[in-house]
Design an enzyme around this catalytic site. Structure first.
Site, mmCIF file in Angstrom:
data_model
loop_
_atom_site.group_PDB
_atom_site.id
_atom_site.type_symbol
_atom_site.label_atom_id
_atom_site.label_comp_id
_atom_site.label_asym_id
_atom_site.label_seq_id
_atom_site.Cartn_x
_atom_site.Cartn_y
_atom_site.Cartn_z
ATOM 1 N N GLU A 1 -2.718 125.407 98.960
ATOM 2 C CA GLU A 1 -1.697 124.472 99.075
ATOM 3 C C GLU A 1 -1.712 123.696 100.867
ATOM 4 O O GLU A 1 -0.591 123.294 101.130
ATOM 5 C CB GLU A 1 -0.336 125.198 98.896
ATOM 6 N N CYS A 2 -2.722 124.101 101.263
ATOM 7 C CA CYS A 2 -2.777 123.674 102.585
ATOM 8 C C CYS A 2 -3.176 122.093 102.577
ATOM 9 O O CYS A 2 -3.903 121.739 101.597
ATOM 10 C CB CYS A 2 -4.155 124.410 103.223
ATOM 11 N N GLY A 3 -2.835 121.436 103.605
ATOM 12 C CA GLY A 3 -2.999 120.063 103.794
ATOM 13 C C GLY A 3 -4.511 119.631 103.921
ATOM 14 O O GLY A 3 -5.095 118.612 103.793
ATOM 15 N N LEU A 4 -5.135 120.710 104.290
ATOM 16 C CA LEU A 4 -6.798 120.737 104.178
ATOM 17 C C LEU A 4 -7.380 121.101 103.064
ATOM 18 O O LEU A 4 -8.766 121.041 103.071
ATOM 19 C CB LEU A 4 -7.357 121.539 105.386
ATOM 20 N N ALA A 5 -6.716 121.322 101.911
ATOM 21 C CA ALA A 5 -7.085 121.837 100.649
ATOM 22 C C ALA A 5 -8.316 120.777 99.880
ATOM 23 O O ALA A 5 -9.227 121.042 99.364
ATOM 24 C CB ALA A 5 -6.153 122.119 99.651
#
Length: 167
Positions: A35-39
Site C-alpha cells: 500500500e505504499c505510493g511506490l508500489a
C-alpha cells in the site's frame, strides 16, 4: 556473517529457507509494501525478474509494515495481492523488520554493508540492495530509484562476474 548466503529467512508460508540457494546468482533485495505510493515499482521489479531470471538474477521481496502501516496484508495473502495487482512471480518472504530493535539479521547485515545517503537506517519502503554472485552487497539504491535504473548495474555485474569466472 560474511555474505547474504549465511542467512535464513521465512517464506510467506513460514517455512525456513536458506539464502544459500542464491549462491552464484546476482540478487536484488527490496523491502516492499503493497500500500505504499511506490508500489508501482512491483511492476518494474517483475520486469527485471522476467528479463534476467534465466541469466542468473533473482529478485527477492521482503515486506515490512514499519512505514505508516503500508503493509497491512497478512503473509498468507500478500503473494496473492502482489500477483493480482502487479503480476509478481518473484519470491516474496514473510514480513520482517528492516530497522529498529527487532531488525532482521539479513537487513542488519545489508544496511551495515552499504549505508544510504543519510546513514545506515532504511528510511522508507522499496530500498534496494544489489548483491553479487559471491553474496556481497555491491550497491544500495534509494526508495525513489526506479528499478529500471538498476538494469545497467545488473548487466555490468553479470558481465564482470562472467569475465572473472572465465579467467
Amino acid at each position: 556473517m560474511t555474505s547474504i548466503h549465511d542467512f535464513e529467512v521465512l517464506t510467506t508460508g513460514h517455512e525456513t529457507v536458506s539464502l544459500r540457494r542464491y549462491e552464484n546468482q546476482v540478487v536484488l533485495i527490496v523491502n516492499t509494501a503493497t500500500e505504499c505510493g511506490l508500489a508501482n515499482q512491483f511492476d518494474s521489479l517483475e520486469m527485471i525478474h522476467q528479463r534476467f531470471k534465466d541469466r542468473g538474477v533473482a529478485v527477492l521481496g521482503f515486506p515490512s509494515n514499519q512505514f505508516n502501516n503500508q503493509e497491512p496484508v497478512e503473509d498468507k495473502d500478500m503473494t496473492s495481492v502482489c500477483k493480482l495487482n502487479h503480476g509478481v512471480t518473484f519470491p516474496l518472504f514473510a514480513k520482517i523488520d528492516v530497522k529498529g530493535a527487532n531488525i532482521h539479521p539479513l537487513f542488519d547485515y545489508l544496511t551495515n554493508a552499504k549505508k544510504g545517503l543519510l546513514g545506515s537506517v532504511i528510511k522508507w519502503n522499496f530500498t534496494k540492495f544489489l548483491i553479487g554472485k559471491d553474496g556481497q552487497v555491491v550497491k544500495r539504491y534509494a526508495p525513489t530509484t526506479k528499478p529500471e535504473a538498476i538494469i545497467p548495474d545488473i548487466e555490468k555485474l553479470l558481465a564482470s562476474q562472467s569475465n572473472a569466472a572465465a579467467n
